[in-house]
Write a protein that holds these residues in place. Structure first.
Motif, PDB file in Angstrom:
ATOM      1  N   ARG A   1       0.398  -1.498   0.409  1.00 16.84           N
ATOM      2  CA  ARG A   1      -0.188  -0.034  -0.225  1.00 16.84           C
ATOM      3  C   ARG A   1       1.353   1.401  -0.215  1.00 16.84           C
ATOM      4  O   ARG A   1       1.051   2.154  -0.764  1.00 16.84           O
ATOM      5  CB  ARG A   1      -0.941   0.115   1.190  1.00 16.84           C
TER       6      ARG A   1
ATOM      7  N   THR B   1      -7.107  -8.965   0.281  1.00 14.70           N
ATOM      8  CA  THR B   1      -8.064  -7.324   0.321  1.00 14.70           C
ATOM      9  C   THR B   1      -6.082  -6.233   0.424  1.00 14.70           C
ATOM     10  O   THR B   1      -6.096  -5.343   0.259  1.00 14.70           O
ATOM     11  CB  THR B   1      -8.816  -7.896   1.439  1.00 14.70           C
ATOM     12  N   ALA B   2      -5.422  -7.337   1.202  1.00 12.85           N
ATOM     13  CA  ALA B   2      -4.608  -5.993   0.808  1.00 12.85           C
ATOM     14  C   ALA B   2      -4.082  -5.384  -0.339  1.00 12.85           C
ATOM     15  O   ALA B   2      -3.648  -4.705  -0.546  1.00 12.85           O
ATOM     16  CB  ALA B   2      -2.642  -7.251   1.403  1.00 12.85           C
TER      17      ALA B   2
ATOM     18  N   SER C   1      -6.660  -2.999  -1.478  1.00 15.72           N
ATOM     19  CA  SER C   1      -6.775  -1.626  -0.327  1.00 15.72           C
ATOM     20  C   SER C   1      -5.332  -1.337  -1.419  1.00 15.72           C
ATOM     21  O   SER C   1      -5.730  -0.029  -1.479  1.00 15.72           O
ATOM     22  CB  SER C   1      -5.846  -2.519   0.775  1.00 15.72           C
TER      23      SER C   1
ATOM     24  N   HIS D   1     -14.502 -12.830   6.596  1.00 14.44           N
ATOM     25  CA  HIS D   1     -13.912 -11.514   5.329  1.00 14.44           C
ATOM     26  C   HIS D   1     -14.777  -9.924   5.795  1.00 14.44           C
ATOM     27  O   HIS D   1     -14.183  -8.972   5.391  1.00 14.44           O
ATOM     28  CB  HIS D   1     -14.950 -12.364   4.470  1.00 14.44           C
TER      29      HIS D   1
ATOM     30  N   ALA E   1     -12.512  -8.487   7.925  1.00 12.04           N
ATOM     31  CA  ALA E   1     -10.732  -8.273   7.075  1.00 12.04           C
ATOM     32  C   ALA E   1     -10.646  -6.923   6.079  1.00 12.04           C
ATOM     33  O   ALA E   1      -9.643  -6.340   6.312  1.00 12.04           O
ATOM     34  CB  ALA E   1     -10.529  -9.251   5.580  1.00 12.04           C
TER      35      ALA E   1
ATOM     36  N   CYS F   1     -13.119  -4.310   6.728  1.00 13.22           N
ATOM     37  CA  CYS F   1     -12.772  -2.957   7.649  1.00 13.22           C
ATOM     38  C   CYS F   1     -11.452  -2.840   7.976  1.00 13.22           C
ATOM     39  O   CYS F   1     -10.633  -1.791   7.639  1.00 13.22           O
ATOM     40  CB  CYS F   1     -13.049  -3.499   8.922  1.00 13.22           C
ATOM     41  N   VAL F   2     -11.043  -4.294   8.720  1.00  9.91           N
ATOM     42  CA  VAL F   2      -9.556  -4.088   8.705  1.00  9.91           C
ATOM     43  C   VAL F   2      -8.238  -3.403   7.682  1.00  9.91           C
ATOM     44  O   VAL F   2      -7.440  -2.810   8.033  1.00  9.91           O
ATOM     45  CB  VAL F   2      -8.930  -4.839   9.485  1.00  9.91           C
ATOM     46  N   GLU F   3      -8.482  -4.847   6.615  1.00  6.66           N
ATOM     47  CA  GLU F   3      -7.102  -3.969   5.434  1.00  6.66           C
ATOM     48  C   GLU F   3      -7.794  -3.547   4.248  1.00  6.66           C
ATOM     49  O   GLU F   3      -6.810  -2.991   3.873  1.00  6.66           O
ATOM     50  CB  GLU F   3      -7.587  -5.940   4.776  1.00  6.66           C
ATOM     51  N   LEU F   4      -8.691  -2.826   4.554  1.00  7.32           N
ATOM     52  CA  LEU F   4      -9.299  -1.842   3.151  1.00  7.32           C
ATOM     53  C   LEU F   4     -10.309  -0.559   3.934  1.00  7.32           C
ATOM     54  O   LEU F   4      -9.514   0.461   3.304  1.00  7.32           O
ATOM     55  CB  LEU F   4     -10.518  -2.754   2.574  1.00  7.32           C
TER      56      LEU F   4
ATOM     57  N   PRO G   1      -7.705   1.211   6.065  1.00  5.08           N
ATOM     58  CA  PRO G   1      -6.792   2.341   5.612  1.00  5.08           C
ATOM     59  C   PRO G   1      -7.332   3.440   4.341  1.00  5.08           C
ATOM     60  O   PRO G   1      -6.662   4.522   4.786  1.00  5.08           O
ATOM     61  CB  PRO G   1      -5.448   1.620   4.245  1.00  5.08           C
TER      62      PRO G   1
END
Length: 127
Positions: free
Chosen positions: A2, A28-29, A32, A87, A90, A92-95, A98
């Motif tokens: 990212r 998702t990383a 993102s 999912h 994930a 929420c946290v990874e997308l 940020p």
């Protein structure tokens, strides 16, 4: 990844294209990171992932397309109810976390996020 995309490093596009072509689209990383890349060369790979049968990957790719101003997000509301709880977390946290550091995402993603939030409440109520 990212950070490389945000810095508009020339290598980011080739790395992201490779990741997006992988079986899980880089997860998702990578999706993102694609939100922060402005390179038009990612438009095709992101559109392909947005049509994926894996709803969480399709949703993340569509969010990336919205963030890049390549989509109106109409596909999001149909995908949101199909995403499993793990999912959603994930995403929420990874997308989404940020994305709060970047330019505002258009408000029309709101209904899809409401579906995700409603699904979370529904699963918590049934426990």
């Amino acid at each position: 990844m990212r950070s490389i995309a945000e810095a508009e490093d020339r290598q980011a596009t080739s790395l992201l294209k490779t990741a997006l072509a992988a079986e899980e689209a880089g997860g998702t990383a990578a999706l993102s990171a694609a939100c922060f890349s402005r390179d038009p060369a990612l438009a095709g790979p992101l559109a392909k992932v947005a049509a994926s049968r894996q709803s969480h990957l399709a949703f993340a790719a569509e969010i990336a397309r919205v963030a890049r101003r390549e989509s109106n997000g109409a596909h999001l509301a149909g995908l949101a109810p199909m995403i499993k709880e793990s999912h959603r977390i994930a995403l929420c946290v990874e997308l989404f976390v940020p994305l709060t550091r970047g330019a505002p995402v258009p408000a029309f993603v709101g209904p899809a996020l409401a579906v995700l939030r409603g699904a979370e409440r529904h699963s918590a109520a049934g426990s």
